[in-house]
Every structure is written in structure tokens, then in C-alpha cells.
Design a protein around this motif. Structure first.
Motif, mmCIF file in Angstrom:
data_model
loop_
_atom_site.group_PDB
_atom_site.id
_atom_site.type_symbol
_atom_site.label_atom_id
_atom_site.label_comp_id
_atom_site.label_asym_id
_atom_site.label_seq_id
_atom_site.Cartn_x
_atom_site.Cartn_y
_atom_site.Cartn_z
ATOM 1 N N TRP A 108 0.827 -1.194 0.000
ATOM 2 C CA TRP A 108 0.000 0.000 0.000
ATOM 3 C C TRP A 108 0.867 1.252 0.000
ATOM 4 O O TRP A 108 1.757 1.396 0.826
ATOM 5 C CB TRP A 108 -0.885 0.003 1.242
ATOM 6 C CG TRP A 108 -1.757 1.196 1.339
ATOM 7 C CD1 TRP A 108 -1.508 2.317 2.079
ATOM 8 C CD2 TRP A 108 -2.993 1.416 0.677
ATOM 9 N NE1 TRP A 108 -2.532 3.219 1.906
ATOM 10 C CE2 TRP A 108 -3.460 2.685 1.052
ATOM 11 C CE3 TRP A 108 -3.758 0.657 -0.198
ATOM 12 C CZ2 TRP A 108 -4.653 3.209 0.593
ATOM 13 C CZ3 TRP A 108 -4.951 1.198 -0.654
ATOM 14 C CH2 TRP A 108 -5.381 2.447 -0.261
ATOM 15 N N GLU A 130 0.198 5.601 -0.342
ATOM 16 C CA GLU A 130 -0.844 6.628 -0.299
ATOM 17 C C GLU A 130 -0.458 7.793 -1.208
ATOM 18 O O GLU A 130 0.491 8.519 -0.929
ATOM 19 C CB GLU A 130 -1.004 7.125 1.141
ATOM 20 C CG GLU A 130 -2.083 8.151 1.332
ATOM 21 C CD GLU A 130 -3.478 7.572 1.218
ATOM 22 O OE1 GLU A 130 -4.363 8.293 0.750
ATOM 23 O OE2 GLU A 130 -3.672 6.415 1.600
ATOM 24 N N PRO A 131 -1.186 8.012 -2.330
ATOM 25 C CA PRO A 131 -0.868 9.147 -3.209
ATOM 26 C C PRO A 131 -1.392 10.459 -2.619
ATOM 27 O O PRO A 131 -2.484 10.503 -2.056
ATOM 28 C CB PRO A 131 -1.588 8.806 -4.512
ATOM 29 C CG PRO A 131 -2.706 7.913 -4.120
ATOM 30 C CD PRO A 131 -2.246 7.174 -2.890
ATOM 31 N N TRP A 176 0.061 14.587 -7.914
ATOM 32 C CA TRP A 176 0.657 14.020 -9.125
ATOM 33 C C TRP A 176 1.453 15.084 -9.858
ATOM 34 O O TRP A 176 1.302 16.284 -9.639
ATOM 35 C CB TRP A 176 -0.409 13.433 -10.034
ATOM 36 C CG TRP A 176 -1.363 14.460 -10.595
ATOM 37 C CD1 TRP A 176 -2.489 14.935 -9.982
ATOM 38 C CD2 TRP A 176 -1.249 15.130 -11.845
ATOM 39 N NE1 TRP A 176 -3.097 15.865 -10.778
ATOM 40 C CE2 TRP A 176 -2.361 16.005 -11.927
ATOM 41 C CE3 TRP A 176 -0.350 15.092 -12.891
ATOM 42 C CZ2 TRP A 176 -2.578 16.826 -13.036
ATOM 43 C CZ3 TRP A 176 -0.568 15.909 -13.991
ATOM 44 C CH2 TRP A 176 -1.668 16.763 -14.051
ATOM 45 N N MET A 189 3.170 9.822 -9.230
ATOM 46 C CA MET A 189 2.479 10.141 -7.990
ATOM 47 C C MET A 189 3.501 10.410 -6.894
ATOM 48 O O MET A 189 4.495 9.695 -6.780
ATOM 49 C CB MET A 189 1.598 8.979 -7.528
ATOM 50 C CG MET A 189 0.416 8.717 -8.388
ATOM 51 S SD MET A 189 -0.782 10.027 -8.178
ATOM 52 C CE MET A 189 -2.001 9.487 -9.349
ATOM 53 N N VAL A 211 3.914 9.778 -3.326
ATOM 54 C CA VAL A 211 3.295 8.796 -2.443
ATOM 55 C C VAL A 211 4.014 8.761 -1.105
ATOM 56 O O VAL A 211 5.150 9.218 -0.982
ATOM 57 C CB VAL A 211 3.298 7.379 -3.075
ATOM 58 C CG1 VAL A 211 2.438 7.340 -4.319
ATOM 59 C CG2 VAL A 211 4.707 6.927 -3.398
ATOM 60 N N ASP A 239 2.949 6.304 -12.037
ATOM 61 C CA ASP A 239 1.581 5.828 -11.838
ATOM 62 C C ASP A 239 1.254 4.587 -12.662
ATOM 63 O O ASP A 239 0.312 3.862 -12.335
ATOM 64 C CB ASP A 239 0.590 6.957 -12.163
ATOM 65 C CG ASP A 239 -0.848 6.562 -11.924
ATOM 66 O OD1 ASP A 239 -1.168 6.165 -10.787
ATOM 67 O OD2 ASP A 239 -1.646 6.631 -12.874
ATOM 68 N N LEU A 294 0.790 1.610 -10.466
ATOM 69 C CA LEU A 294 -0.138 1.700 -9.344
ATOM 70 C C LEU A 294 -1.557 1.422 -9.805
ATOM 71 O O LEU A 294 -1.912 1.681 -10.951
ATOM 72 C CB LEU A 294 -0.072 3.098 -8.717
ATOM 73 C CG LEU A 294 1.293 3.546 -8.217
ATOM 74 C CD1 LEU A 294 1.202 4.973 -7.706
ATOM 75 C CD2 LEU A 294 1.810 2.620 -7.131
ATOM 76 N N ASP A 295 -2.368 0.958 -8.918
ATOM 77 C CA ASP A 295 -3.776 0.684 -9.205
ATOM 78 C C ASP A 295 -4.608 1.911 -8.811
ATOM 79 O O ASP A 295 -5.343 1.886 -7.834
ATOM 80 C CB ASP A 295 -4.216 -0.557 -8.430
ATOM 81 C CG ASP A 295 -5.607 -1.012 -8.806
ATOM 82 O OD1 ASP A 295 -6.134 -0.550 -9.838
ATOM 83 O OD2 ASP A 295 -6.166 -1.826 -8.062
ATOM 84 N N THR A 296 -4.477 2.999 -9.576
ATOM 85 C CA THR A 296 -5.165 4.251 -9.256
ATOM 86 C C THR A 296 -6.373 4.507 -10.147
ATOM 87 O O THR A 296 -7.127 5.429 -9.893
ATOM 88 C CB THR A 296 -4.219 5.451 -9.407
ATOM 89 O OG1 THR A 296 -3.787 5.514 -10.769
ATOM 90 C CG2 THR A 296 -3.035 5.353 -8.465
ATOM 91 N N THR A 347 -9.593 9.143 -13.481
ATOM 92 C CA THR A 347 -10.110 8.898 -12.140
ATOM 93 C C THR A 347 -9.523 9.868 -11.123
ATOM 94 O O THR A 347 -10.238 10.480 -10.350
ATOM 95 C CB THR A 347 -9.798 7.454 -11.693
ATOM 96 O OG1 THR A 347 -10.409 6.550 -12.607
ATOM 97 C CG2 THR A 347 -10.286 7.186 -10.286
ATOM 98 N N TRP A 348 -8.202 10.036 -11.080
ATOM 99 C CA TRP A 348 -7.580 10.782 -9.995
ATOM 100 C C TRP A 348 -7.348 12.261 -10.258
ATOM 101 O O TRP A 348 -7.148 13.024 -9.332
ATOM 102 C CB TRP A 348 -6.300 10.117 -9.527
ATOM 103 C CG TRP A 348 -5.310 9.718 -10.569
ATOM 104 C CD1 TRP A 348 -5.065 8.449 -10.997
ATOM 105 C CD2 TRP A 348 -4.420 10.551 -11.308
ATOM 106 N NE1 TRP A 348 -4.088 8.452 -11.950
ATOM 107 C CE2 TRP A 348 -3.669 9.737 -12.160
ATOM 108 C CE3 TRP A 348 -4.168 11.921 -11.334
ATOM 109 C CZ2 TRP A 348 -2.696 10.213 -13.027
ATOM 110 C CZ3 TRP A 348 -3.210 12.412 -12.199
ATOM 111 C CH2 TRP A 348 -2.486 11.563 -13.026
#
Length: 84
Positions: free
Chosen positions: A31, A33-34, A37, A53, A55, A66, A69-71, A76-77
Motif C-alpha cells: 500500500w 498513499e498518493p 501528481w 504520484m 506517495v 503511476d 499503481l492501481d489508481t 479517475t484521480w
């Protein structure tokens, strides 16, 4: 995170480029945490993906591409995370 082959690791860097100093290494499924960006070097697998990102973990912070990563990707972000 996703896309890290068994026995390989994702390197967190001090800047969004592959020549920047190494902060830490992470394996698939860990894990991160972003917080924001930016853009930088294209991903190491040759797809030309330049989003990075910033992070953090409880012990460190830095930048990772990125692509690994599963963002959910920029659509989305971008509305949820600020640009650094």
C-alpha cells in the motif's frame, strides 16, 4: 500497487525521474498513499506514460510512476488529487 513482477520491486524516488535517488523499494500488493501528481520520465516499460504520484508510507515519501499503481488512471484521480 500492481504490475510488479515476482522478484522485482517498484523503486520510490526523490524526484519523478529514474535517475533520481532511491528512497525505498516496494513489492506487488503493498500500500502506498498518493497525495498529488506530476509529470516526469516515461514509465520504464516503454509505454510513454509520464504521470508520477507523490506517495507516502508511515516511514517515507517520494515519487513512483503511476503506470505501476492501481489508481484507475488520470480520468479517475485528476479530479481528486492536486498537481504538485
Amino acid at each position: 500497487m500492481i504490475g510488479i513482477d515476482p522478484g522485482s520491486s517498484l523503486v520510490m524516488r526523490t524526484e519523478p525521474r529514474y535517475g533520481a535517488g532511491e528512497v525505498a523499494r516496494y513489492g506487488n500488493g503493498q500500500w502506498l498513499e498518493p497525495s498529488c501528481w506530476t509529470t516526469g520520465d516515461p514509465n520504464a516499460d516503454g509505454h510513454g506514460y509520464r504521470y508520477w504520484m507523490q506517495v507516502s508510507t508511515p516511514r517515507s515519501w517520494g515519487y513512483v510512476n503511476d503506470w505501476y499503481l492501481d489508481t484507475g488512471g488520470p480520468s479517475t484521480w485528476k479530479s481528486q488529487l492536486p498537481r504538485s
